[in-house]
Design a protein around this motif. Structure first.
Motif, PDB file in Angstrom:
ATOM      1  N   MET A   1       0.896  -1.177   0.050  1.00 45.23           N
ATOM      2  CA  MET A   1      -0.073  -0.642  -0.619  1.00 45.23           C
ATOM      3  C   MET A   1       0.810   1.538  -0.382  1.00 45.23           C
ATOM      4  SD  MET A   1      -3.370   0.842   0.206  1.00 45.23           S
ATOM      5  CE  MET A   1      -3.908  -0.733   0.750  1.00 45.23           C
ATOM      6  N   ILE A   2       0.769   2.249  -1.253  1.00 46.42           N
ATOM      7  CA  ILE A   2       1.063   3.137  -0.468  1.00 46.42           C
ATOM      8  C   ILE A   2       0.180   4.445  -0.131  1.00 46.42           C
ATOM      9  CG2 ILE A   2       2.259   5.135  -2.674  1.00 46.42           C
ATOM     10  CD1 ILE A   2       2.374   2.821  -4.506  1.00 46.42           C
ATOM     11  N   GLU A  54     -15.107   9.469  -8.330  1.00 43.13           N
ATOM     12  CA  GLU A  54     -15.361   8.365  -8.936  1.00 43.13           C
ATOM     13  C   GLU A  54     -14.684   7.401  -7.459  1.00 43.13           C
ATOM     14  OE1 GLU A  54     -13.168   7.345 -12.880  1.00 43.13           O
ATOM     15  OE2 GLU A  54     -14.867   8.760 -13.746  1.00 43.13           O
ATOM     16  N   SER A  55     -13.378   7.572  -6.842  1.00 48.64           N
ATOM     17  CA  SER A  55     -12.503   7.593  -6.004  1.00 48.64           C
ATOM     18  C   SER A  55     -13.108   7.411  -4.807  1.00 48.64           C
ATOM     19  CB  SER A  55     -11.194   8.286  -5.869  1.00 48.64           C
ATOM     20  OG  SER A  55     -12.145   9.520  -4.681  1.00 48.64           O
ATOM     21  N   SER A  85      -8.542   1.599  -4.667  1.00 42.88           N
ATOM     22  CA  SER A  85      -7.780  -0.163  -4.965  1.00 42.88           C
ATOM     23  C   SER A  85      -7.172  -0.717  -6.294  1.00 42.88           C
ATOM     24  CB  SER A  85      -9.273  -0.739  -4.704  1.00 42.88           C
ATOM     25  OG  SER A  85     -10.284  -0.263  -6.249  1.00 42.88           O
ATOM     26  N   GLU A  86      -7.372   0.499  -7.263  1.00 49.70           N
ATOM     27  CA  GLU A  86      -6.892  -0.442  -8.392  1.00 49.70           C
ATOM     28  C   GLU A  86      -4.742  -0.905  -8.650  1.00 49.70           C
ATOM     29  OE1 GLU A  86      -8.702   1.059 -11.780  1.00 49.70           O
ATOM     30  OE2 GLU A  86     -10.427  -0.080 -11.687  1.00 49.70           O
ATOM     31  N   ASP A  87      -4.979   0.861  -7.264  1.00 50.89           N
ATOM     32  CA  ASP A  87      -3.574   1.819  -7.326  1.00 50.89           C
ATOM     33  C   ASP A  87      -2.766   1.065  -6.126  1.00 50.89           C
ATOM     34  OD1 ASP A  87      -3.717   2.968  -9.747  1.00 50.89           O
ATOM     35  OD2 ASP A  87      -4.087   4.605  -9.100  1.00 50.89           O
ATOM     36  N   GLN A  88      -3.747   0.875  -5.062  1.00 50.84           N
ATOM     37  CA  GLN A  88      -3.367   0.367  -3.387  1.00 50.84           C
ATOM     38  C   GLN A  88      -2.645   1.601  -3.055  1.00 50.84           C
ATOM     39  OE1 GLN A  88      -3.838  -2.137  -1.685  1.00 50.84           O
ATOM     40  NE2 GLN A  88      -5.078  -2.576  -3.068  1.00 50.84           N
ATOM     41  N   LYS A  89      -3.590   2.539  -3.447  1.00 49.76           N
ATOM     42  CA  LYS A  89      -2.819   4.242  -3.244  1.00 49.76           C
ATOM     43  C   LYS A  89      -3.829   4.141  -2.136  1.00 49.76           C
ATOM     44  CE  LYS A  89      -1.550   8.247  -4.708  1.00 49.76           C
ATOM     45  NZ  LYS A  89      -1.254   8.786  -6.165  1.00 49.76           N
TER      46      LYS A  89
END
Length: 114
Positions: A1-2, A54-55, A85-89
């Motif tokens: 996770m970032i 969208e986030s 979730s897609e970027d795990q950020k």
């Protein structure tokens, strides 16, 4: 996770650290929990709807702060973050005490994520 944070969040944190010395360590614990459970988890946190984004923007209502002795997770500190979730950020947006501010700054959220 970032994990990243907005400049306004960094300013919020700096101000609150003057009052709550343990807050930096307390946020490290929150980061560890968010690595495992990044989505909302009622009653501790919930998704902020009605922003037209969208986030996934989530408000954490219960943050344990050792500087507020005897209160545990009912300290009144609130954390607002966006989870991708897609970027795990995760981007930290806002941190405040509920007695100093009634609710999250929706303008700050929409200005940074539209």
């Amino acid at each position: 996770m970032i994990f990243t944070e907005l400049p306004c969040f960094t300013k919020d944190l700096k101000t609150l650290l003057k009052k709550y010395r343990s807050l930096k360590d307390d946020l490290d614990v929150v980061r560890k929990v968010l690595e495992v459970f990044p989505d909302e988890r009622p009653p501790f946190s919930y998704r902020i709807d009605g922003l037209g984004l969208e986030s996934c923007v989530i408000k954490v209502k219960k943050i344990a702060c050792r500087s507020l002795k005897g209160k545990g997770v009912n300290t009144g500190l609130r954390l607002i973050y966006a989870y991708f979730s897609e970027d795990q950020k995760i981007i930290f947006i806002e941190l405040y005490h509920k007695n100093e501010k009634p609710c999250e700054d929706r303008k700050r959220i929409t200005d940074n994520f539209t």
